[in-house]
Design a protein around this motif. Structure first.
Motif, PDB file in Angstrom:
ATOM      1  N   GLY A 158      -2.556   5.249  -4.251  1.00  0.00           N
ATOM      2  CA  GLY A 158      -3.094   3.732  -3.900  1.00  0.00           C
ATOM      3  C   GLY A 158      -4.036   3.086  -4.973  1.00  0.00           C
ATOM      4  O   GLY A 158      -4.154   2.063  -4.583  1.00  0.00           O
ATOM      5  N   LYS A 159      -4.422   3.958  -5.777  1.00  0.00           N
ATOM      6  CA  LYS A 159      -5.464   3.046  -6.822  1.00  0.00           C
ATOM      7  C   LYS A 159      -4.871   2.655  -7.820  1.00  0.00           C
ATOM      8  O   LYS A 159      -3.800   3.204  -8.417  1.00  0.00           O
ATOM      9  CB  LYS A 159      -6.472   4.536  -7.457  1.00  0.00           C
ATOM     10  CG  LYS A 159      -7.387   4.900  -6.425  1.00  0.00           C
ATOM     11  CD  LYS A 159      -8.584   3.963  -6.048  1.00  0.00           C
ATOM     12  CE  LYS A 159      -9.594   4.631  -5.237  1.00  0.00           C
ATOM     13  NZ  LYS A 159     -10.667   3.442  -5.033  1.00  0.00           N
ATOM     14  N   THR A 160      -5.147   1.552  -8.110  1.00  0.00           N
ATOM     15  CA  THR A 160      -4.892   0.582  -9.387  1.00  0.00           C
ATOM     16  C   THR A 160      -5.528   1.416 -10.609  1.00  0.00           C
ATOM     17  O   THR A 160      -6.692   1.585 -10.686  1.00  0.00           O
ATOM     18  CB  THR A 160      -5.207  -0.787  -9.085  1.00  0.00           C
ATOM     19  OG1 THR A 160      -4.689  -1.267  -8.009  1.00  0.00           O
ATOM     20  CG2 THR A 160      -4.773  -1.462 -10.560  1.00  0.00           C
TER      21      THR A 160
ATOM     22  N   LYS B  27      -2.570  -3.339 -18.208  1.00  0.00           N
ATOM     23  CA  LYS B  27      -3.037  -3.153 -16.719  1.00  0.00           C
ATOM     24  C   LYS B  27      -1.866  -3.566 -15.860  1.00  0.00           C
ATOM     25  O   LYS B  27      -1.884  -3.443 -14.588  1.00  0.00           O
ATOM     26  CB  LYS B  27      -4.262  -3.769 -16.320  1.00  0.00           C
ATOM     27  CG  LYS B  27      -4.606  -4.915 -16.658  1.00  0.00           C
ATOM     28  CD  LYS B  27      -6.053  -5.442 -16.184  1.00  0.00           C
ATOM     29  CE  LYS B  27      -6.298  -6.590 -16.567  1.00  0.00           C
ATOM     30  NZ  LYS B  27      -7.896  -7.045 -16.332  1.00  0.00           N
ATOM     31  N   TYR B  28      -0.873  -4.231 -16.521  1.00  0.00           N
ATOM     32  CA  TYR B  28       0.272  -5.001 -15.755  1.00  0.00           C
ATOM     33  C   TYR B  28       1.572  -4.722 -16.259  1.00  0.00           C
ATOM     34  O   TYR B  28       1.873  -4.451 -17.662  1.00  0.00           O
ATOM     35  CB  TYR B  28       0.096  -6.541 -15.622  1.00  0.00           C
ATOM     36  CG  TYR B  28      -1.186  -6.913 -15.190  1.00  0.00           C
ATOM     37  CD1 TYR B  28      -1.227  -6.760 -13.663  1.00  0.00           C
ATOM     38  CD2 TYR B  28      -1.933  -7.622 -15.809  1.00  0.00           C
ATOM     39  CE1 TYR B  28      -2.469  -7.481 -12.938  1.00  0.00           C
ATOM     40  CE2 TYR B  28      -3.257  -8.202 -15.229  1.00  0.00           C
ATOM     41  CZ  TYR B  28      -3.272  -8.047 -13.778  1.00  0.00           C
ATOM     42  OH  TYR B  28      -4.711  -8.593 -13.389  1.00  0.00           O
TER      43      TYR B  28
ATOM     44  N   THR C 168      -0.436   1.142 -10.431  1.00  0.00           N
ATOM     45  CA  THR C 168      -0.818   1.890  -9.544  1.00  0.00           C
ATOM     46  C   THR C 168      -0.319   3.165  -9.644  1.00  0.00           C
ATOM     47  O   THR C 168       0.585   3.589 -10.092  1.00  0.00           O
ATOM     48  CB  THR C 168      -0.704   1.420  -8.041  1.00  0.00           C
ATOM     49  OG1 THR C 168       0.723   1.593  -7.778  1.00  0.00           O
ATOM     50  CG2 THR C 168      -1.045  -0.012  -7.956  1.00  0.00           C
ATOM     51  N   PHE C 169      -1.069   4.080  -8.931  1.00  0.00           N
ATOM     52  CA  PHE C 169      -0.886   5.732  -8.778  1.00  0.00           C
ATOM     53  C   PHE C 169      -0.068   5.733  -7.226  1.00  0.00           C
ATOM     54  O   PHE C 169      -0.758   5.020  -6.560  1.00  0.00           O
ATOM     55  CB  PHE C 169      -2.084   6.733  -8.773  1.00  0.00           C
ATOM     56  CG  PHE C 169      -2.471   6.871 -10.161  1.00  0.00           C
ATOM     57  CD1 PHE C 169      -1.714   7.478 -11.084  1.00  0.00           C
ATOM     58  CD2 PHE C 169      -3.611   6.949 -10.355  1.00  0.00           C
ATOM     59  CE1 PHE C 169      -1.996   7.689 -12.449  1.00  0.00           C
ATOM     60  CE2 PHE C 169      -4.286   6.999 -11.537  1.00  0.00           C
ATOM     61  CZ  PHE C 169      -3.306   7.394 -12.528  1.00  0.00           C
ATOM     62  N   SER C 170       1.063   6.220  -7.123  1.00  0.00           N
ATOM     63  CA  SER C 170       1.814   6.174  -5.716  1.00  0.00           C
ATOM     64  C   SER C 170       2.272   7.643  -5.201  1.00  0.00           C
ATOM     65  O   SER C 170       2.338   8.300  -6.363  1.00  0.00           O
ATOM     66  CB  SER C 170       2.938   5.336  -6.140  1.00  0.00           C
ATOM     67  OG  SER C 170       2.588   3.769  -6.429  1.00  0.00           O
TER      68      SER C 170
ATOM     69  N   SER D   5       3.912  17.766  -9.850  1.00  0.00           N
ATOM     70  CA  SER D   5       3.260  16.554  -9.048  1.00  0.00           C
ATOM     71  C   SER D   5       3.493  15.848  -7.822  1.00  0.00           C
ATOM     72  O   SER D   5       5.016  15.895  -7.828  1.00  0.00           O
ATOM     73  CB  SER D   5       3.205  15.449 -10.147  1.00  0.00           C
ATOM     74  OG  SER D   5       2.569  14.141  -9.714  1.00  0.00           O
ATOM     75  N   SER D   6       2.829  15.286  -7.135  1.00  0.00           N
ATOM     76  CA  SER D   6       3.453  14.615  -5.805  1.00  0.00           C
ATOM     77  C   SER D   6       3.068  13.309  -6.034  1.00  0.00           C
ATOM     78  O   SER D   6       3.405  12.457  -5.042  1.00  0.00           O
ATOM     79  CB  SER D   6       2.595  15.148  -4.601  1.00  0.00           C
ATOM     80  OG  SER D   6       1.270  14.919  -4.662  1.00  0.00           O
ATOM     81  N   HIS D   7       2.776  12.734  -7.022  1.00  0.00           N
ATOM     82  CA  HIS D   7       2.460  11.305  -7.440  1.00  0.00           C
ATOM     83  C   HIS D   7       3.355  10.937  -8.470  1.00  0.00           C
ATOM     84  O   HIS D   7       3.904  11.617  -9.395  1.00  0.00           O
ATOM     85  CB  HIS D   7       1.022  11.124  -7.802  1.00  0.00           C
ATOM     86  CG  HIS D   7      -0.032  11.298  -6.886  1.00  0.00           C
ATOM     87  ND1 HIS D   7      -1.291  11.415  -7.082  1.00  0.00           N
ATOM     88  CD2 HIS D   7       0.303  11.478  -5.389  1.00  0.00           C
ATOM     89  CE1 HIS D   7      -2.195  11.730  -5.818  1.00  0.00           C
ATOM     90  NE2 HIS D   7      -1.243  11.719  -4.998  1.00  0.00           N
ATOM     91  N   CYS D   8       3.416   9.458  -8.639  1.00  0.00           N
ATOM     92  CA  CYS D   8       4.311   8.700  -9.789  1.00  0.00           C
ATOM     93  C   CYS D   8       3.441   7.464  -9.966  1.00  0.00           C
ATOM     94  O   CYS D   8       2.484   7.232  -9.241  1.00  0.00           O
ATOM     95  CB  CYS D   8       5.723   8.624  -9.236  1.00  0.00           C
ATOM     96  SG  CYS D   8       5.759   7.573  -7.829  1.00  0.00           S
ATOM     97  N   VAL D   9       3.882   6.776 -11.126  1.00  0.00           N
ATOM     98  CA  VAL D   9       3.432   5.515 -11.290  1.00  0.00           C
ATOM     99  C   VAL D   9       4.055   4.667 -10.380  1.00  0.00           C
ATOM    100  O   VAL D   9       5.412   4.556 -10.426  1.00  0.00           O
ATOM    101  CB  VAL D   9       3.524   5.093 -12.720  1.00  0.00           C
ATOM    102  CG1 VAL D   9       3.136   3.706 -12.917  1.00  0.00           C
ATOM    103  CG2 VAL D   9       2.664   6.262 -13.572  1.00  0.00           C
TER     104      VAL D   9
END
Length: 210
Positions: free
Chosen positions: A41-43, A94-95, A107-109, A164-168
């Protein structure tokens, strides 16, 4: 912050540089790797600097997200009479561009899992990595942006899930005017430096960095 020669790089969240764990340098590849802690959820943004204040050539930072090219950021050469200000010696990515007139923040998702067999081999080998390759370049002209990034989330089969349980992922779409871009040509056959940030949730990151 990672460093290689006169180059520095980091991942920034909420204006703060994320701490790097388990830093390793591979001079034969001009590469530095580390682990960072991600929070869903973090950008975030990819930031890099060059403290070679006598630099008279352009360079780009090409960003790869989970094995997919996300775009690049140009850092122009310093003019002979230009002071080496922070803005001239720093670039921030950043975009990603998702269409000719739309961008979405990084973001991290949370990684999406499925049991559908069509996704058995969908996990990219570089899932869980943010890579920044810095190249010297020459400017060859202007044009309109053609390459865009898919905004679809990353889906992998539950049996092929990596550690990992996260992705971009990407934040809400922002509409922008059609953007002109600076076209460049790389100089040389290898990057000046490559920085690889391997991200994991905090507890898992600490384990991998040991």
């Amino acid at each position: 912050m990672l460093s290689y020669g006169t180059l520095r790089a980091c991942i920034r969240v909420d204006g703060q540089v994320l701490e790097s764990y388990g830093i390793e340098t591979f001079p034969e590849e001009n590469k530095v790797t580390c682990w960072i802690a991600s929070e869903a959820g973090k950008t975030f943004s990819v930031v890099w600097q060059d403290i070679n204040y006598a630099r008279q050539y352009h360079q780009t930072g090409d960003v790869t997200l989970d094995g997919v090219h996300g775009g690049g950021q140009l850092m122009r050469a310093l003019g002979f009479n230009e002071p080496p200000t922070y803005q001239r010696c720093t670039a921030e990515f950043k975009y990603v561009n998702t269409s000719m007139n739309s961008i979405r923040p990084l973001t991290f998702s949370r990684l999406q899992l499925t049991d559908e067999d069509q996704h058995l081999n969908s996990a990219h080998a570089d899932l869980g990595e943010i890579s920044l390759a810095i190249w010297p370049v020459t400017v060859i002209g202007m044009g309109y942006r053609k390459n865009t990034v898919s905004a679809e989330g990353t889906i992998v089969h539950e049996r092929s899930k990596k550690a990992s349980s996260h992705c971009v992922g990407f934040g809400e779409e922002i509409r922008v005017p059609p953007q002109q871009v600076i076209n460049v040509a790389r100089v040389g056959i290898t990057p000046t430096a490559t920085f690889v940030f391997r991200y994991r949730p905090f507890g898992s990151c600490a384990k991998h960095s040991r």
